[in-house]
Write a protein that holds these residues in place. Structure first.
Motif, PDB file in Angstrom:
ATOM      1  N   ILE A   1       0.826  -1.208   0.000  1.00 23.56           N
ATOM      2  CA  ILE A   1       0.000   0.000   0.000  1.00 23.56           C
ATOM      3  C   ILE A   1       0.860   1.257   0.000  1.00 23.56           C
ATOM      4  O   ILE A   1       0.597   2.208  -0.744  1.00 23.56           O
ATOM      5  CB  ILE A   1      -0.953   0.007   1.210  1.00 23.56           C
ATOM      6  CG1 ILE A   1      -1.983  -1.124   1.074  1.00 23.56           C
ATOM      7  CG2 ILE A   1      -1.676   1.356   1.325  1.00 23.56           C
ATOM      8  CD1 ILE A   1      -2.793  -1.356   2.329  1.00 23.56           C
ATOM      9  N   GLU A   2       1.893   1.264   0.827  1.00 23.18           N
ATOM     10  CA  GLU A   2       2.762   2.439   0.893  1.00 23.18           C
ATOM     11  C   GLU A   2       3.448   2.694  -0.440  1.00 23.18           C
ATOM     12  O   GLU A   2       3.482   3.837  -0.936  1.00 23.18           O
ATOM     13  CB  GLU A   2       3.819   2.246   1.987  1.00 23.18           C
ATOM     14  CG  GLU A   2       4.741   3.452   2.136  1.00 23.18           C
ATOM     15  CD  GLU A   2       5.811   3.250   3.207  1.00 23.18           C
ATOM     16  OE1 GLU A   2       6.611   4.182   3.406  1.00 23.18           O
ATOM     17  OE2 GLU A   2       5.846   2.166   3.820  1.00 23.18           O
ATOM     18  N   ALA A   3       3.978   1.633  -1.033  1.00 19.09           N
ATOM     19  CA  ALA A   3       4.672   1.787  -2.315  1.00 19.09           C
ATOM     20  C   ALA A   3       3.710   2.239  -3.413  1.00 19.09           C
ATOM     21  O   ALA A   3       4.040   3.117  -4.227  1.00 19.09           O
ATOM     22  CB  ALA A   3       5.330   0.463  -2.715  1.00 19.09           C
ATOM     23  N   ALA A   4       2.506   1.666  -3.432  1.00 19.78           N
ATOM     24  CA  ALA A   4       1.516   2.051  -4.448  1.00 19.78           C
ATOM     25  C   ALA A   4       1.080   3.496  -4.261  1.00 19.78           C
ATOM     26  O   ALA A   4       0.960   4.255  -5.236  1.00 19.78           O
ATOM     27  CB  ALA A   4       0.309   1.116  -4.369  1.00 19.78           C
ATOM     28  N   ALA A   5       0.845   3.886  -3.014  1.00 14.58           N
ATOM     29  CA  ALA A   5       0.410   5.251  -2.735  1.00 14.58           C
ATOM     30  C   ALA A   5       1.488   6.261  -3.124  1.00 14.58           C
ATOM     31  O   ALA A   5       1.185   7.327  -3.681  1.00 14.58           O
ATOM     32  CB  ALA A   5       0.061   5.391  -1.258  1.00 14.58           C
ATOM     33  N   GLU A   6       2.730   5.930  -2.844  1.00 13.67           N
ATOM     34  CA  GLU A   6       3.825   6.840  -3.211  1.00 13.67           C
ATOM     35  C   GLU A   6       3.962   6.942  -4.723  1.00 13.67           C
ATOM     36  O   GLU A   6       4.220   8.014  -5.265  1.00 13.67           O
ATOM     37  CB  GLU A   6       5.126   6.354  -2.587  1.00 13.67           C
ATOM     38  CG  GLU A   6       5.184   6.558  -1.071  1.00 13.67           C
ATOM     39  CD  GLU A   6       6.468   6.058  -0.454  1.00 13.67           C
ATOM     40  OE1 GLU A   6       7.188   5.284  -1.139  1.00 13.67           O
ATOM     41  OE2 GLU A   6       6.763   6.433   0.699  1.00 13.67           O
ATOM     42  N   ALA A   7       3.766   5.807  -5.414  1.00 13.00           N
ATOM     43  CA  ALA A   7       3.864   5.813  -6.875  1.00 13.00           C
ATOM     44  C   ALA A   7       2.749   6.640  -7.510  1.00 13.00           C
ATOM     45  O   ALA A   7       2.917   7.189  -8.607  1.00 13.00           O
ATOM     46  CB  ALA A   7       3.812   4.378  -7.406  1.00 13.00           C
ATOM     47  N   LEU A   8       1.618   6.746  -6.799  1.00 10.32           N
ATOM     48  CA  LEU A   8       0.464   7.499  -7.314  1.00 10.32           C
ATOM     49  C   LEU A   8       0.330   8.882  -6.696  1.00 10.32           C
ATOM     50  O   LEU A   8      -0.637   9.600  -6.968  1.00 10.32           O
ATOM     51  CB  LEU A   8      -0.815   6.684  -7.071  1.00 10.32           C
ATOM     52  CG  LEU A   8      -0.882   5.343  -7.808  1.00 10.32           C
ATOM     53  CD1 LEU A   8      -2.103   4.552  -7.376  1.00 10.32           C
ATOM     54  CD2 LEU A   8      -0.889   5.558  -9.319  1.00 10.32           C
ATOM     55  N   GLY A   9       1.274   9.242  -5.845  1.00 10.56           N
ATOM     56  CA  GLY A   9       1.270  10.586  -5.266  1.00 10.56           C
ATOM     57  C   GLY A   9       0.244  10.808  -4.178  1.00 10.56           C
ATOM     58  O   GLY A   9      -0.154  11.949  -3.915  1.00 10.56           O
ATOM     59  N   ASP A  10      -0.202   9.722  -3.513  1.00  6.66           N
ATOM     60  CA  ASP A  10      -1.188   9.847  -2.429  1.00  6.66           C
ATOM     61  C   ASP A  10      -0.452   9.796  -1.085  1.00  6.66           C
ATOM     62  O   ASP A  10      -0.238   8.734  -0.514  1.00  6.66           O
ATOM     63  CB  ASP A  10      -2.210   8.715  -2.524  1.00  6.66           C
ATOM     64  CG  ASP A  10      -3.355   8.871  -1.528  1.00  6.66           C
ATOM     65  OD1 ASP A  10      -3.163   9.516  -0.491  1.00  6.66           O
ATOM     66  OD2 ASP A  10      -4.437   8.319  -1.785  1.00  6.66           O
ATOM     67  N   LYS A  11      -0.087  10.965  -0.594  1.00  9.49           N
ATOM     68  CA  LYS A  11       0.708  11.045   0.626  1.00  9.49           C
ATOM     69  C   LYS A  11      -0.069  10.564   1.854  1.00  9.49           C
ATOM     70  O   LYS A  11       0.498   9.929   2.753  1.00  9.49           O
ATOM     71  CB  LYS A  11       1.185  12.476   0.852  1.00  9.49           C
ATOM     72  CG  LYS A  11       2.182  12.965  -0.193  1.00  9.49           C
ATOM     73  CD  LYS A  11       2.654  14.383   0.123  1.00  9.49           C
ATOM     74  CE  LYS A  11       3.659  14.861  -0.919  1.00  9.49           C
ATOM     75  NZ  LYS A  11       4.115  16.268  -0.622  1.00  9.49           N
ATOM     76  N   GLU A  12      -1.359  10.851   1.909  1.00  9.96           N
ATOM     77  CA  GLU A  12      -2.155  10.481   3.077  1.00  9.96           C
ATOM     78  C   GLU A  12      -2.260   8.959   3.232  1.00  9.96           C
ATOM     79  O   GLU A  12      -2.102   8.423   4.321  1.00  9.96           O
ATOM     80  CB  GLU A  12      -3.560  11.087   2.971  1.00  9.96           C
ATOM     81  CG  GLU A  12      -4.378  10.913   4.249  1.00  9.96           C
ATOM     82  CD  GLU A  12      -5.679  11.702   4.221  1.00  9.96           C
ATOM     83  OE1 GLU A  12      -6.537  11.460   5.092  1.00  9.96           O
ATOM     84  OE2 GLU A  12      -5.830  12.564   3.331  1.00  9.96           O
TER      85      GLU A  12
END
Length: 229
Positions: free
Chosen positions: A139-150
Motif C-alpha cells: 500500500i505504501e509503495a503504491a500510494a507513493e507511486a500514485l502521489g497519495d501522501k495520506e
C-alpha cells in the motif's frame, strides 16, 4: 447502476486497502481466541493491546477507503469503488467472520500440551504480522507511486505498529520454547545451557592468563639472582 466516476488511481488503492482491511477484520476474531489461550501475563497483555490497535487500524482503513470513494469489504472478493451491492458486502463479511471464528477452537486442540498450544498460537501471530507488514508495504509503495501522501502515511504508521508487535513475538518465542522443552523433554536429553560453557571457558582463560603472567614476572628475578651468585 450508475457508472462510477472514481478515478482509476483511487480504485487501485482501494483494492489494496480492502485486502488489508479484510485481514484486520479477520484478526480481531483470531486475537480474541489467542488471548484466551495465552498463559504468560506479558503475552496476554500484549495481545490484548494489539487487539485494540487492530480495531483502530480497521477503522482507519475503512475511513480511508470511503474517502477514496470505495466500500470497505472484508470478504474473499475485494472490489474497487461501487462494485458490490450492500447485500453482497454483508454476505462476504459474514462468511469471512465465520472462517476466522472457526480457526479459534481448532488452535486450542492441535498441540501436545497447553504450552505447545501457546507456542503454536504465537507462531501463527508472528506469521500474521508478517502478512500484514507485506500488505502495508504494498500500500505504501503504491500510494507513493500514485502521489497519495495520506494513504502512504497511513500504511507506514500501520506497518510500524505491526513490526513492533512482531518484534515482541520474536522475543517471546524462545522463552515459550524453553518452557515447552522443560515440560515435554527429559532433563538429560536437553542441551547444557551455553552460559555454563561460557563461564567455564572464561575461568580457564583467566587461570591460564594468571599462570602466564606469573611466569613472566619470576623469570627476570631468577636471572638477577643467578647473576649475583
Amino acid at each position: 447502476m450508475a457508472k462510477s466516476t472514481t478515478p482509476i488511481r483511487d480504485a487501485v488503492l482501494v483494492k489494496y486497502l480492502n485486502e488489508a482491511y479484510g485481514k484486520e477484520e479477520q484478526l480481531q476474531t483470531a486475537l480474541k481466541a489467542q488471548i484466551a489461550l495465552a498463559q504468560r501475563p506479558t503475552l496476554k497483555r500484549a495481545l490484548t493491546d494489539h487487539l485494540k490497535v487492530t480495531k483502530a487500524q480497521s477503522r482507519a482503513l475503512k475511513a480511508r477507503i470511503k474517502a477514496l470513494g470505495g466500500t470497505a469489504v472484508s470478504g474473499p472478493d475485494l472490489p474497487g469503488p461501487d462494485a458490490v451491492s450492500d447485500v453482497a458486502t454483508t454476505a462476504a463479511a459474514v462468511a469471512n467472520k465465520a472462517i476466522a471464528t472457526a480457526k479459534g477452537p481448532l488452535q486450542a486442540l492441535r498441540g501436545t500440551s497447553p504450552g505447545d498450544n501457546q507456542l503454536r498460537n504465537v507462531r501463527d501471530c508472528f506469521w500474521n504480522e508478517a502478512e500484514e507488514i507485506a500488505h502495508y508495504n504494498v500500500i505504501e509503495a503504491a500510494a507513493e507511486a500514485l502521489g497519495d501522501k495520506e494513504t502512504a502515511q497511513l500504511a507506514r504508521r500501520h506497518r510500524r505498529e505491526e513490526e513492533k508487535m512482531q518484534n515482541f513475538l520474536a522475543r517471546e518465542i524462545p522463552k515459550i520454547v524453553k518452557d515447552v522443552m522443560k515440560d515435554e523433554v527429559p532433563k538429560e536429553e536437553r542441551a547444557t545451557p551455553a552460559r555454563r560453557r561460557t563461564t567455564t571457558s572464561r575461568t580457564s582463560s583467566a587461570t591460564k592468563k594468571s599462570t602466564t603472567s606469573g611466569r613472566s614476572t619470576s623469570t627476570p628475578a631468577r636471572r638477577r639472582a643467578k647473576a649475583a651468585a
